[in-house]
Structures are given as C-alpha cells and as structure tokens.
Design a protein around this motif. Structure first.
Motif, PDB file in Angstrom:
ATOM      1  N   GLU A 209      64.757  51.737  78.139  1.00  0.00           N
ATOM      2  CA  GLU A 209      63.777  50.518  78.046  1.00  0.00           C
ATOM      3  C   GLU A 209      62.570  51.045  76.824  1.00  0.00           C
ATOM      4  O   GLU A 209      62.212  52.316  76.769  1.00  0.00           O
ATOM      5  N   GLN A 211      60.294  48.301  75.962  1.00  0.00           N
ATOM      6  CA  GLN A 211      59.229  47.370  75.824  1.00  0.00           C
ATOM      7  C   GLN A 211      59.427  46.471  74.358  1.00  0.00           C
ATOM      8  O   GLN A 211      60.617  46.593  73.995  1.00  0.00           O
ATOM      9  N   GLU A 212      58.357  45.926  74.154  1.00  0.00           N
ATOM     10  CA  GLU A 212      58.274  45.080  72.698  1.00  0.00           C
ATOM     11  C   GLU A 212      57.561  45.925  71.890  1.00  0.00           C
ATOM     12  O   GLU A 212      56.934  45.526  70.920  1.00  0.00           O
ATOM     13  N   ASP A 213      57.852  47.240  71.711  1.00  0.00           N
ATOM     14  CA  ASP A 213      57.011  48.204  71.278  1.00  0.00           C
ATOM     15  C   ASP A 213      57.733  48.893  70.325  1.00  0.00           C
ATOM     16  O   ASP A 213      58.768  49.712  70.557  1.00  0.00           O
ATOM     17  N   ASN A 214      57.156  48.919  68.860  1.00  0.00           N
ATOM     18  CA  ASN A 214      57.885  49.501  67.788  1.00  0.00           C
ATOM     19  C   ASN A 214      58.002  50.859  68.090  1.00  0.00           C
ATOM     20  O   ASN A 214      59.290  51.517  67.663  1.00  0.00           O
ATOM     21  N   ILE A 215      57.066  51.534  68.202  1.00  0.00           N
ATOM     22  CA  ILE A 215      57.089  53.014  67.953  1.00  0.00           C
ATOM     23  C   ILE A 215      57.742  53.384  69.384  1.00  0.00           C
ATOM     24  O   ILE A 215      58.516  54.556  68.971  1.00  0.00           O
ATOM     25  N   PHE A 218      61.435  53.556  68.660  1.00  0.00           N
ATOM     26  CA  PHE A 218      61.852  54.491  67.899  1.00  0.00           C
ATOM     27  C   PHE A 218      61.898  55.760  68.388  1.00  0.00           C
ATOM     28  O   PHE A 218      62.912  56.314  68.416  1.00  0.00           O
ATOM     29  N   ASN A 219      60.997  56.055  69.285  1.00  0.00           N
ATOM     30  CA  ASN A 219      61.133  57.277  70.074  1.00  0.00           C
ATOM     31  C   ASN A 219      62.310  57.210  70.953  1.00  0.00           C
ATOM     32  O   ASN A 219      62.972  58.545  71.038  1.00  0.00           O
ATOM     33  N   GLN A 220      62.465  56.427  71.629  1.00  0.00           N
ATOM     34  CA  GLN A 220      63.560  56.106  72.645  1.00  0.00           C
ATOM     35  C   GLN A 220      64.970  56.421  71.834  1.00  0.00           C
ATOM     36  O   GLN A 220      65.845  57.227  72.326  1.00  0.00           O
ATOM     37  N   GLN A 222      65.237  57.908  69.131  1.00  0.00           N
ATOM     38  CA  GLN A 222      65.306  58.940  68.556  1.00  0.00           C
ATOM     39  C   GLN A 222      65.771  60.151  69.651  1.00  0.00           C
ATOM     40  O   GLN A 222      66.656  61.118  69.437  1.00  0.00           O
ATOM     41  N   VAL A 241      62.700  43.830  68.072  1.00  0.00           N
ATOM     42  CA  VAL A 241      61.873  45.076  67.855  1.00  0.00           C
ATOM     43  C   VAL A 241      62.770  46.555  68.038  1.00  0.00           C
ATOM     44  O   VAL A 241      62.641  47.358  67.051  1.00  0.00           O
ATOM     45  N   GLU A 248      65.474  52.904  61.784  1.00  0.00           N
ATOM     46  CA  GLU A 248      64.709  53.670  61.162  1.00  0.00           C
ATOM     47  C   GLU A 248      65.033  54.918  61.704  1.00  0.00           C
ATOM     48  O   GLU A 248      65.012  56.124  61.014  1.00  0.00           O
TER      49      GLU A 248
ATOM     50  N   TRP D 145      54.310  40.550  61.851  1.00  0.00           N
ATOM     51  CA  TRP D 145      54.490  41.789  61.623  1.00  0.00           C
ATOM     52  C   TRP D 145      54.322  42.178  59.938  1.00  0.00           C
ATOM     53  O   TRP D 145      54.349  41.127  59.329  1.00  0.00           O
ATOM     54  N   LEU D 233      56.860  54.084  60.660  1.00  0.00           N
ATOM     55  CA  LEU D 233      57.987  53.318  60.583  1.00  0.00           C
ATOM     56  C   LEU D 233      57.863  52.311  59.575  1.00  0.00           C
ATOM     57  O   LEU D 233      56.598  52.296  58.626  1.00  0.00           O
ATOM     58  N   GLN D 237      53.616  46.633  63.606  1.00  0.00           N
ATOM     59  CA  GLN D 237      53.519  45.697  64.532  1.00  0.00           C
ATOM     60  C   GLN D 237      52.088  45.327  64.747  1.00  0.00           C
ATOM     61  O   GLN D 237      51.147  46.107  64.490  1.00  0.00           O
TER      62      GLN D 237
END
Ligand SMILES: Nc1ncnc2c1ncn2[C@@H]1O[C@H](COP(=O)(O)OP(=O)(O)OP(=O)(O)O)[C@@H](O)[C@H]1O
Ligand SMILES: Nc1ncnc2c1ncn2[C@@H]1O[C@H](COP(=O)(O)OP(=O)(O)OP(=O)(O)O)[C@@H](O)[C@H]1O
Ligand SMILES: [Mg+2]
Ligand SMILES: [Mg+2]
Lengths: 347, 506, 316, 316
Positions: A209, A211-215, A218-220, A222, A241, A248, D145, D233, D237
């Motif tokens: 999961e 969320q609608e979260d960018n970072i 990315f972390n997940q 990664q 997202v 990236e 964004w 990135l 956002q």
C-alpha cells in the motif's frame, strides 16, 4: 495462494487471452431517474463535479476535460469541488450541500459505491441529474456512468503489457493506493483472474500500500527492489501516483531494462522515464477525455436526448460512444502510451 | 546616602481588590530591611513590583534616586535585583545546577554554556549553604520542599546582586539551616548588599534585621529601627491588636487510644515506626529536614502505602492502601506542599473546601451546591479567611489564607485523627495563633492530632509528647514535661561521619 | 453586576454570539440555508463528530487527549460487518458485540494511561495505529454491504420529524452536560485537570475517573461507528480516518482548555454547530471546500483571540 | 563523579534504548533476510525518511518548549510547492532551495507570535494553521502536480562520499541542533520555558521571545524538510501526505521528548524516525501480511513506549 492481496471478492469476468473480444451487450437500462426534473432542454445549467478527492493530478485533468466541454457547449457551468482526502464521509457531505444549494446536475467519482448511494438518490429525488465517472455508485443511485474502461479490459492491458516486457514466467509485485480503494481492488481481482487463465506461470510476489502519496510510493517500490533483488522482474503501479514513483525508483537504482514498470499513469508524469528509455510504456485512458465525455453526457441527459434504451451516445469531439452494462457509457479501451506517441499528449 | 531602591506612593489593585495603597519603602546598601505583615497584607505584591514582575498602578520606583519603570523581571535583574520567591519558581525537569544558573549561565570564551564551571560554582554555592548532600545533577522534581528552597536561595545568591529580596526564604527550612542562611546574609550585608527579608518568624527578624517596615492591609504603618520595636509592639502593629500568648496550649484530658502504629515501614523511606496517639492529644514530630516525617505521614495517610506493619484506628486494625481508605477511617492530612497537594488553585474556594467530602455532599451523586455554598461561607467565617466570596479562585488568595482553606477542607471530613504537616508554614503571626488555638479546640473535641513541624518552638509549645525522627526511624519519644530544646535537638541531630574518619568507620 | 460581566465574557458566550452572527450572515447569503430541512440535515451529518466530542470534552478537561477515536470507529464499524456477515451472528448481536469491543478498546487506552502512566497523547497515538491496523487486518480490506432496511432507520430515518440519530445525540449530550456540571464525577474531572496530585490527596478517585472517561470515549466512538455504518450502509476499515482532528477542533473551539481543568459541554456543542454551519453555509454561498477549510481555521483563531482579549479584563 | 555519569546515562536512557531496539531490529531482520541490511536497503531506509527525521528535530524543539505543532505536514506541503513553482518559473535553483527556509520561518514566526504574544494555545493556533495552509494549498494549486523540474534541482539525489545528501542533512542537523540545545543559552532557555514558564519569566528569560524563536527555527527546519521532500522525485505532489504531522510528532515523543515540555533531546527524535522507517521496511521483508502491517506497527510503537515507561520507573 487464494487471492492477490488487495483484490475484492466480486465476480470476475476475464477476457479471452488473444484476439478482440466481442463488445458487451448494452442490456436493459438499470439506472435511476430524477423525479420531477424541470425541463432543462437547451437551458443554461449549473453542474458540480465532485471527484474522489481534489489535489491530485488525475482529477485535475478530468476537471480540465470538463471545462473544455463546457466551453464548447456554452450552456453548462461546471464547478469542481470535493474533499481533500479520499474520504467517504466528506464526499457525502459535499454532495448533500450541493443538493441543498440547488444545482442542476451532479458529476461524481465515488469513493464508495454503496456509501454514496443514499445521498445520490436524494439528489435524483430532488430532480437533479446525476452522472458518474471514473468510479461508479450503485446503478440505481445515478442515471449514467461514464466508464473509462471495463475492469477486465484494464486487467488485460496491464497483464499483456507486463508479459510482453518480462515474459510469461517472470515475477512481479504490485504497488497500490490502499487495499480498500474499490477501483484498484476490482482491477487487481480481474488481473488475478486473467492471469490464472492466460499466464499461469507468472509469479505474483506481493502487494504493498502507498496511499496517494508520492514519496511513500517511491519508498515502497524501493523496498520491493531491495527485498527481491534479481528475483523481481516487474512492478505494477495501480495508481497514477504509484507508477511514476516506481519508475523513479527503478531509474535511481540503475535498473532500467532490468525491472519493468507497467501501470496506470498520466503521460506527462511518465515522459521523463519513457523518453529516457527506462520504462517502455504507460497505460491509461485519456483522463481529459473522460472528464470531457462526462460533461457531454451530463448535457445530453439534461436535454433529455440521452434516454434509457439508447445504445450509443454522441460525445462531441470523441464521436459515438458505446453503451454497455445497462447504463454505462464506455470511453473505450485503455490506451498504451509508448515512446512513439506519448509526446503527442499533454495531460 | 541615596537608597538603592525606593518605592514612593505605590498602589496596586487586582481588579476591584486594592492590594497596596500608597506604600513608601526605601532600601539602603548594607542593610537588612525586614518586611512584615499579616498574610495578604501585600508583602509579596510589593516585592513583585520592586522586582519588575508586576507593574504598579500608581506611584514610582526609584533606582539610585532616579525614577525607573521595569518592563519585566529581566530589566530588574539587569539592575542587580535578585529575588527568592515565596512560591519557589523552579524548573522541575532541569538539574539543580541549571536551576541555579538559568538565565545567567557561565560561558566559555566562544559563548557556549560552560557546564563544568556551572556545576562547580553550583557546588560552591550549595556548600556555602551547607548542603553537601544535595547533588547538583539531581533533577529538581525529585527534591523535597526544603531542598527546593535551598536551590531557590542559591539561585538568588548566584546572581551576585546588589539588592537581594527574600520572600519567606526560611519557610521550609529547619532551625540549623536558618542559622546558616542568616550567616550568609550577614556576610552579604558586610559586602554592602541591600537585603529585603520577609518572614513570619520573630526570632529571625530580631536576629538579623536592621530596620523593619510593617504592612497592614496594603498600607505601610511605618519603618522602624529594630532597636525601637519589641515583639509585642510589632505584633500589634501588624495585627492591630495585642496577642498575649504565642503558643496557647490548652490542657486536655488524654482520652482513649485513637491511632496505634506498629512496626510501620515503607521500604527506603520510613522504617519500623511504632507509637500510640490518643484522643485529645497533640503529638509533635520533630526531625531534621529529610528525616522522613512527611513520608511517615503520607504512609499513614495511604499516599505511599506501608510495605509492612500495622495501623489500628480505635483499636481495630485497618488496611490503608489508599487515600480513600484513610479518609474512610477518619484520618485527615494537611500536606506540607499546599500548592501541589493541598489545593486545586484554579478552582473556587467553595469547591476546594468540599473536595475531600464530595461523596457526602451529594444526592444520587448530584452535588448539593446550596449546601456546598453554606459550608464554604461557614468556613470563611470560622477561619476568618480573607476572600472576596466563596467563589473566588483559591489561587488568588494569599498564602496564609490558602492554608486556612486547606485546614477547612480537612476539618470538613470530621476526622478522628488529624495529621498536620507544617501547619503554620508561611503563616503570619495572627493566623498562626488562630491555628494553634484551633488545634487546642480540636483536641478538646477529642480529635487526635499528629503535628509535624520544623519550628522547634512550635513543637515544644504545642505538643503533649514529641516523637523525634532521624533517618526514617524513631530516635526518641519525649514527654512534654521533659522536653527541652537541647534534648529534642540532640535527638534530631544526625551523626554525620567526619570526612577523615568516614573511611575508617566503614 | 460583576457576575453578569463574567458570564458575558465567557468564551462560551462569545462563541454563542459568533454563532448567531454566522447564522445571520449565512442566511443572508443563501435562502436555502435557513430552512428546517437543511438545518436538520446538517445536524444529521454532524452527529458522529458530535457524539465523540462529548466524551472528548471530558478527556481534554482532565488534561488528556484521545487520538484513537477515529481508529476505534473504524474498528467497530468493521466488527459489525464481520460479526454479522462472516461470523453469521444476528445483526443486533453484532452491534452489541461491536459496542463491547469499542468499550474494551477505550478501556485499554485507559489502562495504558492510568496503570502504565503513559502520557495520553503518546498512548493514543500508538493505539491510533494499532486499532486502525486491527480494522484492516480483520477486514482484510474488504467492505461489508447489504445491511437490512431496519438498520438504516438509525442513520437515515426519522422519528417525529427529527433524524433518528439526533435523538441519540441529544441523549448523550444531555447526559454529558448533566454529569459534568452536577455530579461528583464531573467535579472530579475538573479537579484532575487542574491539579491531579491535589485531587489524589483529597481522596478523589483519580484513576477510576480517568479510566471511566477513556472507556466512555471508546464506547461512544463505537456508538458513532454504528450510526455511521447505518447512515452510509457500508463498512470499510478506513472509516473515521482523521475524525479525531475534527472532534478536537470542535472541543477546543468550544472553549475547553487543552491544558485541562476548564471547559463545558455546551461550549463543545456550540463549537460543533459553528463548524457545521460554516461548512454548509459557505458551501451554499459558493465557497469551495478548500476555501471553507481556510475560513474555519481563521474563525478558530479569531474566537480564541477575542475570548483571550476579553478574558484579560475578566481575570484580574 | 559516579553520580554524574549515572545521571548522564539516565538522561540518555531513551536514546540508548532506541539504538538497542534499532540494532536488534536490523540484526533480526537481517538474519531472516540478509538483503535487509544490504547497503542499498539501508540507504533507502535513511533517504526516504530523512525529511521526517529533519522535521522531527524542529518538532522536538517545539515540544520541549511546551508547545505542539500539528500544522507541520501542511507547512511542508506548502513549502515544497513553493520551491517547485519557483524553480519551474525560472528562478535560480539555489533560490528555490533557500526560499522555503525563509518563508517557512516567516510563517512560523507569525504562528509563534500568535502563540507567545496573543496567548493562543499552540494546539489551537496550529490546528487553525493546518486548516489554512492545507485549504490554501489546494485553492492555490488547483491540485496540479508540479513537473518539468530542471535537472540539478534534485538536491536529495546528490551524493557526497557516496552517501546521499538527505543522510548528511539528517545527521548534520541533528548534531547542530543537539549542540545548540545543550551548549547555548538559547537552547537552555527552551528547556526552561517548557519546564516552567512562570519561573522562566522570573529568571529573566523572555518566555514569548523564546517561543517565537523556537517557532522561527522550526519553520526554517521545516523548509529544509520540504526541500528534501520536493527534490527526491521528478514531480512534486501538491497535497501533503496524510497524517505526516502525526508521524513527525510520534517520532519526537517516542524519541523521549516529553509532551509536557522541558524534557528530551533531538538525538532521540532522529533515532525514533529511523526506527519507524526501519519498521516500515522490515515488515515487508518479514513478509508480514500487508493487511496486518499497521497493526504490527501499532504494537511496536506501543511496546517502545511501554519499555520506555518501565525504564523510567526503574531509574526513578
Ligand atoms: N494575581 C492576583 N489576583 C488577584 N488577587 C491577588 C493576586 N495576587 C495577590 N492577590 C491578592 O493580594 C493580596 C496580597 O497578597 P500578597 O501575596 O502580596 O500577600 P503577602 O503579604 O505576601 O501574604 P503572605 O504572607 O501570605 O505571603 C491578597 O489578598 C491576595 O489575595
Ligand atoms: N520527591 C522525592 N523523590 C525522591 N526522594 C525524596 C523526594 N522527597 C523526599 N525524598 C527523600 O525522602 C526522605 C525524607 O523526605 P522529606 O525531606 O520529605 O522528609 P521530612 O522529614 O518530612 O522533611 P521536610 O522537613 O522536608 O518535610 C529524604 O531522604 C528525601 O531526600
Ligand atoms: Mg507573600
Ligand atoms: Mg516534610
């Protein structure tokens, strides 16, 4: 393994493994009807657009499509307003307030099909035209739903694209928004059904999961790369997202070409990776078109020119759109954007 | 000579209440100027004005003869004015050393806080006050009231101020500490420091003061050289009437045994204590600061339940595992730390008075506010509490009046055994005699009283018997007729091993 | 006279005046605002936040906080669904069990706070994650739908022309007002918030009171979950996410001091209503959701500022 | 000086506990799946969460001073967007890096003034700020964004000695802040103000000015966190991650900063932020069912907190 993590338990209908499948029959209309709606034919109407949440690129671009249609039509005003988090309760409050304020039409993308139904029915009872897009509500709680792509179609596009990149016996993991998001859960379930039918040798690793979260996405991604190393051949991004964030991660790890990223994403967000030859493709319907179509459908519903029983609808520059599943307007098959054509799109 | 600091016609009101009216006050270098007055006379308020904490409504503050307005305590400090606050304004979560130096830490050349020097200098200051057992790295939250008082004093001393204002610095200190402090003050006086000294203890005033200013109801009744006043003339200036006997001991027939304590221990705090307490008896507990008197009281009261031993009330053994148990068994405890344990300061007087008997004030667990109001009114009258009305917040009352509220609160429980921990700490002479008279009255009604006090005259004057504690144990039980200051003092003294001999003994 | 001014400059009074002003302004902005139907509907929408705000007022008066209410709500919503659909219990039994579970969740908060002396903010921050996690784990992220019609009565029906859940809310609110104002329990609540040690030394049941308050908070959160499930006829594990901030905003806007010792249920109710009519009224007069959020933030500051300024005259 | 070292150990207890927990976690998960302790994974744990650790430094200062800030998440979002807009509108890259620090500091100075001079309790002021910033952000960006960032802007992707810059920022800022808090008069006055504002006033420490400074620094640190957040990135956002403020506050308090003010260190909060990041990653490595992940996180936070309470009780 019983079900892929993050899927739902609705019935699935996987498409045929090869070849075009026949267009589904429209069937008998099962949408709702507004009671005592005033005659809005040709009149100026005010419509509110209530997406799942505001503040994400996806719904910013559907809103853009709606404005385009509004400009073209000239007699429809559309305001986009909605919760800042994909929250069923807040969305209901928004709909409720707009019913009271007396709009002519409501466009919505539901956070939860059942939760939003009562308030949409209330809108119909108040004579308001109700049209959904992107994420549906219970059929009788709205008149029409503009379906960007059928879930089994999305599943097929995603899995076919993945297999074309990692082969029929590769391994992959999924990054989704949350397990409870209905659209994503539906697609994952259909993907599983289709894979069992057509690519039995693919290995599903896990779903995370983000969320609608960018970072977080990315972390997940990664973490998946770190955890599975060589074993991981591909990542499926279920949201606009997650997909660029996964791309990236692949790029920053220097795994371009080694780990494929397939998923739903806006072309603009994917351009750097696709143009840089790190990622091959991105899958999506044209979200601007989705908003555009929704607004067109709304106008025709208000005019009374789209009636139960219709088999197609004329949607401005998009031409003739097919009607499927009793009361859904189908935008088309999801499009796969590649380096060849991605730069032709700007959304 | 010009006064270092001078107040001229200073007035101050809090809302409708006039606290000071046209007070004049002058302080000269090298003098100890005592400030006296009943509770609520306005001493602390005057001090707060002089130290920049409050702003006067009218009048003028002059520094070295020049008019000055302080915008905050900081400006006063920059002018060399240091204050020992009555209510011990310390930082509980910080160490002793930091508390002493906060705001003016020693710095290294680069301007960083010099911890090493700070700890050393803190050590030196504390040694000057003769408290070698006080660890400079200890957090203040863990200190007893007395140790906090010492830290507060050390803090004021550390500022090397030219004006040192001490608002009841000895309230929490025992006799020996007081002497030590007075020595320090004398030395400062010789160095030319101007000192304001507030205390309710006459003997200290006569021992140290050069001049005395008396405040009554917010006005100054005048300033006198110490040679011109006597104890009784001072008292009548303060109270407006004569007080004949300071410790009005009423002889009461000793009744049946109310409280029996047998081999009571609380690991690490009190050990193996046994005594009896009779109806109508006042049993004093003496001891050095830190000898465990408060701990003993709180063990009996169920705050820190006993780990072994037995408590009997009226002859039958009782299990006291909590404060509620203690109250249910007719035990009441007036704590030494009034602000922390005695009162809920933001709440009205009347709610404080009924707090310990809330359960009894109800019909179907609804509070009978009418009765509550009546009780509070009665308490105000009975104890002559100076308050606007029963709805005034307790935090706004002066220290002495707050103490009376605590007493009223505990007497409302109709106790069989009343434990008083420093009952007259920080209380003016008038109120003090009232409290003593009250104690006698209560004893006559058959209440058994256990009184902890660091004031030897009080213990000697009021008690029928005296328990002396030393390091958590009972070191002597002395009858009233045998009690002399020397005898009690000797029993109290800790046998501190000489530094050189310490190794040999162990 | 002094008493009158004291009442006049109470935070609650100021808030009440602000509320009336807001009502007038909103009514002038849109003729659809000041209608019985709209106001009742708004009341329906605020019931869940309102229910939880009542015990939260108690919690904050003791100087504590309960951040886990939203998660308890999610957990209880899920449990109703799971007990009913997956375990196969009758719906009423499922509701009962879910209420018990919520109460236990609150009780667990209370135990962590009173027995283990973990500061409430930290304790409930941890259980915020824990209870939400349990909701997700138990539900396996699946939602439960298809509740029988009688159940919808609670969240969507009316009794005597008033939304059903409003009756429930009124009951809880009145109980809250009464308990806090008139009973020893209420008095103890204030005493704990003002000086816990002194309350302890006065023999007041400090631990028991706190434990009960957190337990009640859990129970009412479960109740709110039931109302919510009935209103939206579905359960999802993300229900109630973020509701704690709304609840706390209502309570502090209502004049309850975050440091404890001060506050009233009436204030909370006014704060709650003010927030709700602002959201609704602004929306009706064409302000978008994000604009409304900004306005509510500003009102929160203004309300506290005004009562601070006036309070300074009152205090000394 | 036995007692001295005892006190030092006592005050560092939380940090040592956290280091031990982190080491144990790495050892255990590394034993189950050696890839967990690969350089790659360690780097990603640190890099991906460095901005949280950085923001937690400022949060620790705020909490030590006896306040709290629930608007930090929204502020980071706003500052990240500002940075991105600046750089995409042709301002020099260094300016886009620097501006968030200055603007963050300015916004929070205002907030600090509201708290210190107008005496609005920090939770209320920041709750209001949360509404204003998050609402304003959406109004301003319309949810778009920010993409098309120039190359060279990605500060968070730079490496020095093959260690990514976020790690340098995290470590460097933690050390500087730790020294500031221990060895400057300002640092000590932050503790003083949090421990007993009344006494601080009496000691001539300006309560208000200290609080304002704390918030100004906190704002600048939030600016750094925002730049790290924005430059990780290729897109920025325009909404804030849900619950970011709770994560940051949790890091601070689990790091040993007392919510009551006056106690704690910034080293602890950084360690706690690392611990949470490691927990998040390790659960995936341990194949904990994703549905139960949050529950396990909750249990771990609770366990850390309870262990800390037990330790405190032992050392008295
Ligand atoms: N902040 C305040 N608000 C209202 N009244 C106050 C305040 N501070 C002091 N007072 C009132 O002013 C009067 C004088 O108080 P002050 O503390 O100066 O007395 P004091 O002489 O120091 O007494 P004590 O010997 O008990 O310390 C008291 O009646 C008290 O109730
Ligand atoms: N808060 C505390 N934490 C740890 N130790 C304490 C605390 N308070 C007191 N003590 C210790 O307990 C012992 C006895 O306490 P205390 O000083 O209260 O005794 P006392 O005889 O009542 O003296 P006092 O004159 O201060 O009332 C001392 O050794 C003291 O250092
Ligand atoms: Mg005084
Ligand atoms: Mg004592």
């Amino acid at each position: 393994q019983s079900a892929w993590t993050g899927s739902d338990d609705q019935p699935n209908s996987p498409l045929a493994c090869t070849g075009e499948s026949a267009a589904p029959e429209p069937g008998e209309y099962n949408g709702g009807t507004p009671t005592n709606a005033p005659d809005r034919k040709g009149k100026d109407i005010t419509v509110v657009d209530i997406p799942k949440l505001v503040g994400v690129g996806y719904f910013a671009s559907t809103a853009e499509g709606m404005q385009e249609a509004a400009k073209e039509l000239g007699n429809i005003t559309i305001n986009t307003d909605g919760p800042t988090r994909a929250n069923i309760d807040e969305q209901i409050t928004f709909v409720d307030n707009y019913i009271t304020s007396g709009v002519d039409g409501i466009l919505f993308a539901a956070n939860d099909p059942v939760a939003i139904a009562p308030v949409l029915k209330k809108a119909l009872d108040a004579g308001i035209n109700v049209v959904g897009y992107d994420a549906d509500a219970e059929a009788d709680a709205r008149q029409w739903f503009v379906n960007q792509a059928l879930p089994n179609g999305v599943a097929k596009s995603m899995m076919d694209q993945l297999v074309s990149e990692i082969g029929e016996d590769g391994s992959f993991a999924i990054v989704t928004s949350t397990f409870t998001t209905p659209n994503q859960a539906r697609w994952i379930a259909e993907m599983q059904a289709y894979t069992e039918k057509c690519y039995p040798n693919l290995t599903f690793l896990e779903t995370v999961e983000a969320q609608e979260d960018n970072i977080l996405s990315f972390n997940q991604a990664q973490t998946l790369i770190n955890k599975y190393g060589e074993e991981l051949d591909g990542i499926l991004g279920m949201t606009s997202v997650a997909t660029p964030a996964a791309a990236e991660a692949v790029q920053q790890n220097g795994l371009c070409g080694k780990v494929a990223v397939v998923g739903l994403a806006l072309p603009n967000a994917m351009k750097p990776y696709i143009n840089g030859d790190c990622i091959t493709s991105t899958i999506l319907w044209n979200t601007v078109d989705l908003g555009y179509a929704a607004a067109q459908v709304m106008r025709q519903v208000a005019d009374g020119s789209l009636q139960p029983g219709a088999t197609s609808v004329e949607a401005g520059r998009l031409g003739e759109l097919q009607i499927v599943n009793q009361s859904q307007v189908l935008l088309g098959a999801p499009k796969v954007f590649t380096k060849d054509d991605i730069n032709d799109f700007d959304f | 000579m010009t006064p270092v600091i001078e107040l001229a016609g200073v007035s101050k009101a809090f809302g409708p209440v006039k606290v000071l009216t046209g007070v004049d006050f002058a302080l000269y270098p090298g003098e100890v100027h005592a400030l006296m007055g009943e509770n609520g006379a306005g001493k602390s308020t005057m001090i707060r004005i002089a130290s920049g904490d409050h702003r006067a409504d009218e009048g003028e503050i002059r520094l070295d003869g020049e008019a000055r307005r302080f915008r905050g305590p900081r400006e006063a400090q920059e002018e060399g004015i240091a204050v020992v606050h009555q209510e011990l304004l310390l930082f509980p979560s910080l160490s002793v050393a930091e508390n002493i130096f906060l705001g003016h830490q020693p710095k290294t050349r680069r301007g960083f806080v010099d911890w090493g020097r700070m700890r050393r200098e803190a050590r030196e200051l504390l040694d000057r006050l003769d408290c070698p057992q006080l660890d400079v790295d200890q957090r203040v939250a863990k200190l007893s009231v007395a140790d906090r008082q010492r830290v507060e004093i050390a803090r004021a001393l550390s500022r090397k101020a030219r004006v040192l204002i001490m608002d009841e610095p000895t309230a929490a200190l025992a006799e020996a500490d007081v002497q030590r402090l007075l020595d320090v003050i004398r030395r400062l006086r010789e160095d030319g420091v101007a000192i304001v000294y507030v205390s309710h203890r006459m003997n200290e005033i006569f021992a140290i003061a050069d001049r005395i200013t008396v405040l009554r109801d917010g006005t100054s009744t005048g300033t006198y050289p110490v040679s011109e006043v006597t104890e009784s003339s001072l008292v009548s200036m303060m109270v407006g009437r004569d007080i004949h006997q300071l410790f009005p001991k009423i002889e009461v027939e000793r009744g049946k045994t109310r409280l029996e304590v047998r081999n009571l221990s609380r690991t690490g705090l009190v050990e193996d204590i046994s005594f009896d307490l009779h109806a109508g008896e006042i049993l004093g507990i003496a001891g050095l600061v830190g000898s465990g008197r408060t701990e003993l009281a709180q063990t009996i009261f169920g705050v820190t339940p006993a780990t072994s031993g037995e408590i009997k009330v009226d002859g039958s053994p009782r299990k006291i595992a909590s404060v509620r148990d203690a109250i249910a068994n007719g035990i009441a405890y007036v704590p030494e730390d009034r602000g922390l344990h005695g009162l809920v300061r933001p709440q009205p007087l009347r709610e404080n008075v009924t707090m310990a008997i809330l359960d009894r004030m109800t019909k179907f667990s609804v509070i009978d506010t009418g009765r509550e109001q009546r009780m509070a009114k009665e308490a105000i009258d009975r104890f002559a509490i100076r308050a606007r009305d029963a709805r005034q917040r307790v935090g706004q009352l002066s220290g002495g009046n707050q103490q009376k509220v605590v007493l009223a609160k505990w007497l409302a429980t109709d106790p069989k055994v009343l434990i008083l921990d420093e009952p007259t700490r920080g209380i003016d002479i008038g109120a003090k005699t009232e409290i003593h008279r009250l104690m006698g009255e209560l004893a006559r009604k058959g209440i058994a009283i256990l009184m902890i006090s660091s004031e030897l005259p009080e213990v000697l004057g009021m008690s029928d018997r005296i328990l002396v504690m030393k390091e958590g144990r009972l070191s002597a039980v002395i009858d009233r007729k045998d009690a002399t200051p020397d005898k009690v003092g000797a029993a109290m003294m800790r046998t501190r091993p000489e530094p050189a001999a310490a190794g040999a003994v162990r | 006279m002094a008493a009158v001014t004291r009442i006049l400059i109470r935070h609650e009074t100021i808030l009440g005046i602000l509320f009336v002003i807001a009502l007038f302004v909103m009514a002038a902005q849109s003729d659809r605002f000041f209608t019985t139907a709209n106001l009742l509907n708004q009341a329906r929408l605020m019931t869940e936040v309102g229910l939880i705000a009542i015990p939260m007022t108690f919690v904050i008066i003791t100087g504590g906080i309960d951040l886990s209410v939203g998660s308890i709500m999610g957990l209880c919503a899920i449990l109703v669904g799971v007990f009913w659909q997956n375990v196969g219990l009758p719906l009423s039994a499922a509701i009962g069990l879910s209420l018990v579970a919520g109460t236990l969740a609150g009780f667990a908060n209370g135990i962590i706070i009173t027995r283990f002396r973990v500061p409430p903010l930290i304790a409930t921050l941890a259980t915020l994650a824990l209870y939400r996690g349990l909701a997700e784990g138990i539900s396996q992220a699946r939602s439960v739908r298809g509740y029988p019609d009688w159940f919808a009565q609670l969240g969507q029906g009316e009794i005597a022309g008033i939304p059903t859940q409003l009756w429930l809310f009124a009951l809880v609110a009145i109980a809250g007002i009464f308990i806090l104002r008139a009973t020893t329990f209420g008095r103890t609540t204030y005493a704990i918030g003002n000086n816990e040690a002194a309350a302890e030394f006065s023999g007041l049941p400090v631990e028991r009171t706190k434990l009960l308050i957190y337990t009640a908070s859990g129970f009412i959160s479960a109740l709110a979950a039931i109302v919510f499930v009935s209103r939206v006829s579905t359960t999802r594990s993300d229900m109630g996410n973020g509701i704690e901030l709304e609840v706390i905003t209502a309570v502090v806007l209502g004049g309850t001091s975050i440091f404890g010792g001060r506050g009233m249920v009436i204030g909370t109710l006014i704060g709650l209503c003010l927030m709700q009519i602002l959201q609704n009224g602004l929306s009706l007069s064409g302000v978008r959701g994000d604009g409304t959020t900004v306005v509510i933030g500003a009102i929160l500051i203004v309300a506290v500022l005004i009562s601070n300024i006036l309070g300074r005259f009152a205090n000394d | 000086m036995k007692s001295r070292s005892f006190h030092v150990v006592g005050s560092l207890g939380q940090e040592i506990l956290l280091v031990l927990v982190i080491l144990a976690l790495f050892a255990f998960v590394g034993w189950v799946n050696p890839r967990f302790v690969s350089e790659n994974n360690l780097t990603s744990i640190f890099v991906g969460n460095a901005y949280i650790a950085v923001a937690a430094i400022g949060m620790s200062l705020v909490i030590i001073s006896g306040n709290i800030d629930v608007s930090i998440g929204a502020l980071i979002g706003v500052l990240a967007v500002i940075s991105g807009l600046l750089v995409t509108n042709g301002y020099p890259i260094w300016f886009a890096w620097l501006a968030p620090l200055i603007i963050g500091s300015a916004i929070n100075t205002l907030l600090g003034c509201l708290i210190a001079y107008a005496r609005v309790p920090s939770i209320i002021a920041t709750l209001a700020m949360l509404s204003i910033l998050s609402g304003g952000l959406i109004t301003f960006t319309g949810g778009q964004w920010i993409s098309g960032l120039p190359s060279g802007y990605q500060l968070a992707q730079f490496r020095l000695l093959n260690i990514p810059s976020p790690v340098w920022f995290m470590i460097g800022m933690t050390i500087v802040a730790a020294l500031l808090m221990r060895y400057t008069a300002f640092g000590r006055s932050v503790y003083a103000v949090g421990s007993n504002p009344e006494a601080a006033r009496a000691s001539g420490i300006g309560h208000a000015s200290t609080v304002v400074k704390v918030f100004a620094i906190h704002g600048a640190i939030a600016g750094v966190a925002a730049v790290l957040f924005a430059t990780q990135l290729q897109v920025i956002q325009s909404t804030t991650p849900v619950g970011l403020e709770l994560v940051i506050i949790t890091a601070s308090v689990v790091g040993g900063v007392s919510i009551l003010g006056g106690v704690g260190t910034v080293v602890g909060s950084t360690l706690a932020a690392i611990l949470f990041a490691a927990i998040g990653s390790s659960l995936i490595f341990l194949n904990v069912s994703a549905y139960w992940l949050k529950a396990v996180q909750g249990v771990l936070i609770l366990a850390t907190v309870l262990a800390d309470m037990a330790r405190r009780r032992r050392t008295g």
